[in-house]
Design a protein around this motif. Structure first.
Motif, mmCIF file in Angstrom:
data_model
loop_
_atom_site.group_PDB
_atom_site.id
_atom_site.type_symbol
_atom_site.label_atom_id
_atom_site.label_comp_id
_atom_site.label_asym_id
_atom_site.label_seq_id
_atom_site.Cartn_x
_atom_site.Cartn_y
_atom_site.Cartn_z
ATOM 1 N N TRP A 1 89.145 -13.992 -8.025
ATOM 2 C CA TRP A 1 89.150 -12.575 -8.381
ATOM 3 C C TRP A 1 87.735 -12.101 -8.712
ATOM 4 O O TRP A 1 87.261 -11.107 -8.184
ATOM 5 C CB TRP A 1 90.078 -12.323 -9.571
ATOM 6 C CG TRP A 1 89.965 -10.912 -10.057
ATOM 7 C CD1 TRP A 1 89.121 -10.440 -11.023
ATOM 8 C CD2 TRP A 1 90.672 -9.785 -9.565
ATOM 9 N NE1 TRP A 1 89.261 -9.096 -11.166
ATOM 10 C CE2 TRP A 1 90.214 -8.660 -10.278
ATOM 11 C CE3 TRP A 1 91.654 -9.613 -8.575
ATOM 12 C CZ2 TRP A 1 90.703 -7.384 -10.047
ATOM 13 C CZ3 TRP A 1 92.144 -8.347 -8.365
ATOM 14 C CH2 TRP A 1 91.667 -7.241 -9.091
ATOM 15 N N ASP B 1 99.117 -5.462 -3.660
ATOM 16 C CA ASP B 1 98.015 -4.840 -4.401
ATOM 17 C C ASP B 1 98.362 -4.579 -5.864
ATOM 18 O O ASP B 1 97.527 -4.783 -6.754
ATOM 19 C CB ASP B 1 97.624 -3.506 -3.743
ATOM 20 C CG ASP B 1 96.983 -3.733 -2.385
ATOM 21 O OD1 ASP B 1 96.859 -2.777 -1.615
ATOM 22 O OD2 ASP B 1 96.604 -4.905 -2.113
ATOM 23 N N ARG B 2 99.573 -4.098 -6.102
ATOM 24 C CA ARG B 2 99.964 -3.748 -7.472
ATOM 25 C C ARG B 2 99.882 -4.976 -8.380
ATOM 26 O O ARG B 2 99.383 -4.903 -9.499
ATOM 27 C CB ARG B 2 101.405 -3.204 -7.505
ATOM 28 C CG ARG B 2 101.589 -1.906 -6.714
ATOM 29 C CD ARG B 2 101.232 -0.690 -7.553
ATOM 30 N NE ARG B 2 102.035 -0.602 -8.770
ATOM 31 C CZ ARG B 2 103.246 -0.038 -8.823
ATOM 32 N NH1 ARG B 2 103.794 0.474 -7.736
ATOM 33 N NH2 ARG B 2 103.899 0.013 -9.961
ATOM 34 N N ALA C 1 98.213 -7.753 -7.697
ATOM 35 C CA ALA C 1 96.816 -8.205 -7.735
ATOM 36 C C ALA C 1 96.050 -7.477 -8.839
ATOM 37 O O ALA C 1 95.224 -8.073 -9.538
ATOM 38 C CB ALA C 1 96.149 -7.986 -6.381
ATOM 39 N N GLU C 2 96.359 -6.193 -9.013
ATOM 40 C CA GLU C 2 95.751 -5.430 -10.104
ATOM 41 C C GLU C 2 96.049 -6.047 -11.467
ATOM 42 O O GLU C 2 95.184 -6.129 -12.335
ATOM 43 C CB GLU C 2 96.336 -4.014 -10.126
ATOM 44 C CG GLU C 2 95.474 -2.942 -9.490
ATOM 45 C CD GLU C 2 96.246 -1.621 -9.443
ATOM 46 O OE1 GLU C 2 96.321 -1.040 -8.360
ATOM 47 O OE2 GLU C 2 96.790 -1.222 -10.501
ATOM 48 N N LYS C 3 97.303 -6.464 -11.637
ATOM 49 C CA LYS C 3 97.712 -7.081 -12.912
ATOM 50 C C LYS C 3 96.926 -8.378 -13.140
ATOM 51 O O LYS C 3 96.499 -8.676 -14.248
ATOM 52 C CB LYS C 3 99.208 -7.407 -12.915
ATOM 53 C CG LYS C 3 100.112 -6.235 -12.567
ATOM 54 C CD LYS C 3 100.124 -5.193 -13.667
ATOM 55 C CE LYS C 3 101.136 -4.097 -13.400
ATOM 56 N NZ LYS C 3 100.819 -3.255 -12.196
ATOM 57 N N GLY D 1 94.010 -9.001 -11.966
ATOM 58 C CA GLY D 1 92.655 -8.578 -12.315
ATOM 59 C C GLY D 1 92.550 -8.250 -13.793
ATOM 60 O O GLY D 1 91.617 -8.678 -14.476
ATOM 61 N N GLU D 2 93.540 -7.523 -14.284
ATOM 62 C CA GLU D 2 93.560 -7.162 -15.699
ATOM 63 C C GLU D 2 93.582 -8.413 -16.584
ATOM 64 O O GLU D 2 92.853 -8.503 -17.580
ATOM 65 C CB GLU D 2 94.836 -6.359 -15.967
ATOM 66 C CG GLU D 2 94.625 -4.981 -16.549
ATOM 67 C CD GLU D 2 95.970 -4.374 -16.921
ATOM 68 O OE1 GLU D 2 96.163 -4.044 -18.090
ATOM 69 O OE2 GLU D 2 96.841 -4.284 -16.033
ATOM 70 N N GLU E 1 90.157 -10.087 -16.389
ATOM 71 C CA GLU E 1 89.099 -9.336 -17.058
ATOM 72 C C GLU E 1 89.290 -9.248 -18.569
ATOM 73 O O GLU E 1 88.351 -9.455 -19.329
ATOM 74 C CB GLU E 1 89.006 -7.894 -16.521
ATOM 75 C CG GLU E 1 88.923 -7.740 -15.021
ATOM 76 C CD GLU E 1 87.562 -8.101 -14.443
ATOM 77 O OE1 GLU E 1 87.419 -7.978 -13.227
ATOM 78 O OE2 GLU E 1 86.657 -8.526 -15.195
ATOM 79 N N CYS F 1 97.716 -8.025 -20.009
ATOM 80 C CA CYS F 1 98.010 -6.947 -19.067
ATOM 81 C C CYS F 1 99.010 -5.987 -19.679
ATOM 82 O O CYS F 1 99.935 -6.383 -20.367
ATOM 83 C CB CYS F 1 98.418 -7.549 -17.719
ATOM 84 S SG CYS F 1 100.047 -7.234 -17.145
#
Ligand code: DGT
Ligand code: CA
Ligand code: CA
Ligand code: ZN
Length: 607
Positions: free
Chosen positions: A48, A61-62, A64-66, A68-69, A72, A76
């Motif tokens: 990531w 994608d949805r 994958a965003e989680k 990422g959260e 980072e 989440c």
């Protein structure tokens, strides 16, 4: 963040969605994503961060965003939002084997059950039968699953884990073609508790080994079964992992899987600086040529180090010590000549006669045995008069037992909350070995506990501070204590600290042993036997001492009896030493060795 942790959160989102009536497609998408992450061969977090999230096929994608959260910020929002809708204990119910979301929802909404304890109670009382489709058989299965969950949550005491390991290893060694079979991991490092077993086998024919492993008597469930590895859950709750390797890689694999992880990292870093690569398959040079790996010693030799005993491999300075030629020569069980804390039936919680103890100790080759029964504060212990009688009985038994060991007369005197001893000083004065320990009032604040122990140590009649923290692993936390302060007083008073070898005590700990050594305080390793058979437990204490970097000279009961007597029969310190200046503490590790040696003479001018 590790893949496993990301996967855990994703799969928990799926659980929570399901419990809150979420869309089934969404639930499935999260489950699939969790699995993808879990089985991904390299770090998803790193992928990531490096913008390679696309390589995670099967994740939309949805989601994958989680991920990422999570990577980072470590959490989440979607997960937090859902978790707020469900009482925290309810998700735990999903961890139980056989409890799917439908059943969990039914017991939660139907019976108001929101945690494992309440579920267990409902199974036992029969209230669970009010839930549709839940009969007595499933209720029994749930109770069993709860027991397994609990066993899983806790780590297992070393002695039990070792028992399971030995049983499986014996079976594996009997498989034709097996050259070697050993336990690696925390068991081999003799850690006091074990998270799971890591077993390693060398052979060219893996299949029958994997079969034998999965078919072992203690196996409750096969979690995974591959061509050269397998994982099982033992009926006892413990997980066991098997690796089968080629004989020429056995040493490298044994080193790798013995760990600890931080030791491995430190060793590999050193190898890298030397232009070498150490892996579980062997040691390789820059050109990829294999330098060794059949024996574990190959690994250390390749990086220019002497063999480091597994007990030291915690990444706490062992590589540096090895490099400097300063590895301790660790104490061994055979170095112990006697046992200084043993109960006979004069203690109400012990059963053995003096003769039984002497016989068992003789069989173990012990040369001396201090009989240290409880003082009166322990119910039905010895008051001064009964102690005097008991001492006479011990002396008489000692004269009778010609074949050894020598029986020493002692007592385990209770340290009262005030720090006073529970027997008067003149009752203790003539004894060979006075062990003083705390057996009640464990919850006092650190300051008071420390004062209590220090006062007992200053009584002038104590030889050994018994099980200093009073912990019992898994059931009683150690007392809050300023160990450094206690060690300071122990040193000034010439009192030894005990490593209590009962497997659920192991007190001092490994860390405590290291502190004692640094403070120049000797330890004794004692069985605290409450039955003759417990005398064999000294080995667990020896392992703690080894993990604490102790050598034979740091341990008083490695001394022959005459020397031990000189060491114990000292008069109380007349004037306490002044506290050690702080700046000396840094040099302590080096100095204390020499001092501990000199101490014999310097601290006991009468000797
Ligand atoms: P435990 O099972 O919690 O009592 O402790 P260990 O030390 O047995 O840990 P375990 O079973 O997870 O792993 C066994 C050994 O395998 C570990 O001590 C070192 C090695 N190992 C496992 N994972 C890694 C890793 O990510 N990196 C490195 N360098 N070594 C690892
Ligand atoms: Ca392990
Ligand atoms: Ca493992
Ligand atoms: Zn005891």
């Amino acid at each position: 963040m590790e893949n496993a942790e990301i996967a855990r959160v994703l799969s928990e989102i799926a659980d929570l969605l399901e419990l809150t009536g979420g869309n089934t497609f969404k639930v499935r998408a999260y489950r699939r994503a969790a699995q993808v992450v879990d089985l991904h061969p390299t770090s998803v977090a790193q992928a990531w961060r490096e913008g390679r999230a696309a390589e995670l096929t099967g994740i939309g994608d949805r989601i994958a965003e989680k991920i990422g959260e999570l990577v980072e910020v470590g959490e989440c929002r979607e997960h937090a939002r859902l978790a707020a809708l469900v009482p925290p204990g309810v998700v735990d119910l999903l961890r139980l084997e056989g409890m799917g979301p439908k059943t969990v929802e039914a017991v939660w909404k139907g019976l108001g059950i929101t945690d494992v304890a309440a579920l267990e109670e409902a199974c036992r009382s029969g209230r669970i039968l009010e839930v549709p489709r839940l009969g007595p058989t499933r209720a029994a299965a749930i109770v069993a699953a709860i027991a397994r969950l609990r066993a899983r949550a806790g780590r297992m005491l070393l002695h039990r884990a070792l028992g399971h390991a030995d049983e499986i290893l014996a079976r594996l060694r009997a498989v034709p073609g097996v050259r070697q079979a050993e336990a690696a991991g925390s068991v081999r490092r003799r850690k006091e508790t074990v998270g799971d077993l890591d077993l390693l086998v060398a052979t060219t024919d893996a299949a029958p080994v994997v079969r034998a492993f999965c078919g072992s008597a203690g196996v409750g469930q096969v979690l995974s079964e591959g061509s050269t590895k397998a994982s099982v859950r033992l009926k006892a709750g413990l997980q066991a992992d098997l690796r089968v390797v080629a004989p020429e890689s056995f040493g490298a694999a044994l080193h790798y899987f013995t760990g600890s992880k931080s030791h491995n990292i430190a060793l590999r870093t050193r190898a890298m600086k030397l232009g070498l690569k150490v892996s579980e398959y062997g040691v390789f040079d820059r050109e990829g040529r294999r330098l060794g790996g059949r024996d574990e010693a190959d690994v250390f030799r390749a990086v220019g180090l002497p063999f480091i005993p597994p007990e030291l491999r915690e990444g706490t300075g062992e590589i540096e010590a090895a490099e400097a030629g300063r590895l301790p020569r660790l104490v061994e069980e055979a170095d112990l000549l006697g046992d200084l804390h043993v109960h006979s039936r004069a203690s109400n919680d012990a059963r053995s006669e003096l003769e039984d103890l002497a016989r068992a100790a003789r069989a173990l080759g012990r040369r001396y045995l201090a009989i240290t029964d409880h003082s009166r504060a322990r119910p039905l212990g010895l008051d001064a008069a009964r102690l005097a009688e008991h001492v006479a009985a011990i002396r008489a038994a000692d004269r009778r037992e010609a074949g050894g060991p020598r029986l020493l007369a002692g007592v385990e005197v209770d340290i009262l909350p005030s720090g006073e001893l529970d027997l008067p000083p003149d009752a203790l004065a003539g004894l060979d070995c006075v062990v003083a320990s705390v057996h009640a009032h464990f919850d006092d604040p650190a300051g008071r506990n420390t004062q209590r122990l220090e006062r007992a140590l200053r009584s002038g009649v104590v030889h050994v501070l018994g099980h200093p923290s009073a912990r019992e692993i898994g059931s009683r936390e150690p007392c809050a204590l300023d160990l450094e302060g206690v060690l300071e007083v122990a040193r000034e008073q010439g009192v030894a600290l005990e490593v209590n070898a009962m497997p659920e005590r192991l007190d001092l700990t490994d860390v405590g042993c290291r502190a004692a050594r640094a403070a120049g305080v000797p330890v004794v390793i004692s069985s605290d036997a409450h039955e003759a058979s417990h005398l064999a437990n000294l080995r667990y204490g020896v392992w703690v001492a080894r993990r604490g970097w102790l050598e034979a000279k740091d341990v008083l009961n490695t001394l022959p009896l005459a020397e031990l007597r000189r060491r114990l029969a000292r008069s109380p310190r007349a004037a306490p030493r002044p506290p050690r200046p702080k700046q000396r503490a840094a040099r302590a590790e080096e100095e204390t060795h020499a001092e501990a040696h000199r101490g014999d003479v310097a601290r006991h001018p009468s000797a």
